[in-house]
Design a protein around this motif. Structure first.
Motif, PDB file in Angstrom:
ATOM      1  N   SER A 134       0.755  -1.041   0.007  1.00 53.05           N
ATOM      2  CA  SER A 134      -0.042  -0.023   0.118  1.00 53.05           C
ATOM      3  C   SER A 134       0.688   1.304   0.010  1.00 53.05           C
ATOM      4  O   SER A 134       0.379   2.282  -0.493  1.00 53.05           O
ATOM      5  CB  SER A 134      -1.155   0.028   1.160  1.00 53.05           C
ATOM      6  N   GLU A 139      -0.986   4.990  -1.041  1.00 49.43           N
ATOM      7  CA  GLU A 139      -2.076   4.993  -0.007  1.00 49.43           C
ATOM      8  C   GLU A 139      -2.363   3.861   0.746  1.00 49.43           C
ATOM      9  O   GLU A 139      -2.675   2.920   0.191  1.00 49.43           O
ATOM     10  CB  GLU A 139      -3.383   5.446  -0.638  1.00 49.43           C
ATOM     11  N   LEU A 140      -2.176   4.079   1.958  1.00 51.57           N
ATOM     12  CA  LEU A 140      -2.353   2.941   2.964  1.00 51.57           C
ATOM     13  C   LEU A 140      -3.697   3.115   3.880  1.00 51.57           C
ATOM     14  O   LEU A 140      -3.870   4.355   4.341  1.00 51.57           O
ATOM     15  CB  LEU A 140      -1.226   3.036   3.951  1.00 51.57           C
ATOM     16  N   THR A 141      -4.500   2.047   3.618  1.00 50.66           N
ATOM     17  CA  THR A 141      -5.710   1.932   4.263  1.00 50.66           C
ATOM     18  C   THR A 141      -5.941   1.134   5.368  1.00 50.66           C
ATOM     19  O   THR A 141      -5.404   0.009   5.261  1.00 50.66           O
ATOM     20  CB  THR A 141      -6.926   1.512   3.246  1.00 50.66           C
ATOM     21  N   HIS A 202      -2.727   8.328   4.185  1.00 53.43           N
ATOM     22  CA  HIS A 202      -3.281   7.433   4.903  1.00 53.43           C
ATOM     23  C   HIS A 202      -4.787   7.561   5.002  1.00 53.43           C
ATOM     24  O   HIS A 202      -5.289   8.971   5.206  1.00 53.43           O
ATOM     25  CB  HIS A 202      -2.996   7.301   6.500  1.00 53.43           C
ATOM     26  N   TYR A 210     -11.805  -3.509   6.472  1.00 50.96           N
ATOM     27  CA  TYR A 210     -10.506  -3.964   6.243  1.00 50.96           C
ATOM     28  C   TYR A 210     -10.359  -5.408   6.617  1.00 50.96           C
ATOM     29  O   TYR A 210      -9.507  -5.854   5.641  1.00 50.96           O
ATOM     30  CB  TYR A 210      -9.831  -3.197   7.680  1.00 50.96           C
TER      31      TYR A 210
END
Length: 272
Positions: A134, A139-141, A202, A210
């Motif tokens: 990611s 972009e880290l989710t 983020h 998730y």
């Protein structure tokens, strides 16, 4: 010189502990499911051979390892003549003041024990099986929201592990390990982005979504649920505090997230 067994020797901590021990002149027995000396939690026939003749053990349980397996390993270690055991645990388990079930087998063993309780690793941002894909995508989710986490450098965990395995003064101590300050995931990504010249973001995601995304990506549902729960705890502020374990064990401050990033960015791991 001491004969030391490192379980999970190919993992994030074990792979750093082994060379440190060897550099100090100790004889190290490295064991994992994929090593030449095989150790498999699901195959008890592999346990006694790795324990025979060792004086100290670094014990890294898996997320889903049951309490009976933990207790049986400790019993077999005692029978094999092990006198010292260091367990990697998790910070915050003893908030009620009692002995956490996952630590009880080691703490009540009668052996010289040390408990290491780190928070989230700085290295998770560079782990191929964790946040790295990611981060590379920009972009880290996660379910962490704007909660803060005092990410710890695994190099510090390895240093404390070696001290506990080989030194004196660490018996019957539980070290809570963290970095020197807490950061949101967005702030941590900004530090990485500044180092590599990229914009990294983020985005918050609810835990159920998730878990579904992690399972779809191939992760076991139990692991995905455990990680989602930990990340949601960060959102709720449960990890927004700094611990003094590194200073207590080593007499020095822990490495900062910025130090970790400065050392890691030149490797190119965060370059798409």
């Amino acid at each position: 010189m001491t004969q030391i067994l490192v379980l999970g020797a190919t993992g994030k901590t074990g792979s750093r502990v082994v060379p440190r021990l060897k550099a100090l002149g100790h004889t190290v027995r490295s064991a994992s499911r994929s090593s030449a000396l095989r150790f498999d939690w699901t195959d008890r026939s592999t346990w006694d051979a790795v324990l025979a003749g060792v004086e100290a053990v670094y014990f890294v349980p898996t997320e889903t390892l049951g309490l009976p397996e933990r207790a049986e390993l400790v019993d077999r270690a005692k029978a094999a003549g092990v006198r010292r055991i260091v367990q990697l645990s998790v910070r915050g388990l003893d908030a009620d003041g009692g002995v956490p079930e996952t630590e009880a087998a080691v703490r009540e063993s009668g052996l010289e024990w040390t408990m290491l309780r780190p928070c989230w690793f700085s290295q998770d941002f560079a782990a191929p099986d964790f946040f790295l894909p990611s981060v590379l995508a920009g972009e880290l989710t996660t379910p962490a929201g704007d909660g803060r986490e005092p990410f710890i450098d695994v190099e510090d965990i390895a240093d404390v592990t070696v001290a506990a395995l080989t030194g004196e003064g660490h018996a019957e101590k539980a070290y809570d390990l963290s970095g020197p300050r807490a950061l949101t995931f967005g702030e941590a990504l900004a530090v990485i982005g500044d180092a590599v010249g990229r914009e990294l973001r983020h985005r918050h995601q609810n835990p159920d979504a998730y878990v579904a995304a992690q399972v779809a990506a191939g992760h076991p549902v139990g692991d995905a649920e455990a990680i989602a729960s930990f990340l949601d705890g960060i959102r709720r502020g449960e990890d927004d505090y700094v611990s003094a374990g590194v200073q207590e064990a080593l007499g020095r401050a822990p490495r900062s997230f910025e130090e970790y990033v400065r050392a890691t960015a030149p490797t190119g791991v965060w370059n798409p």
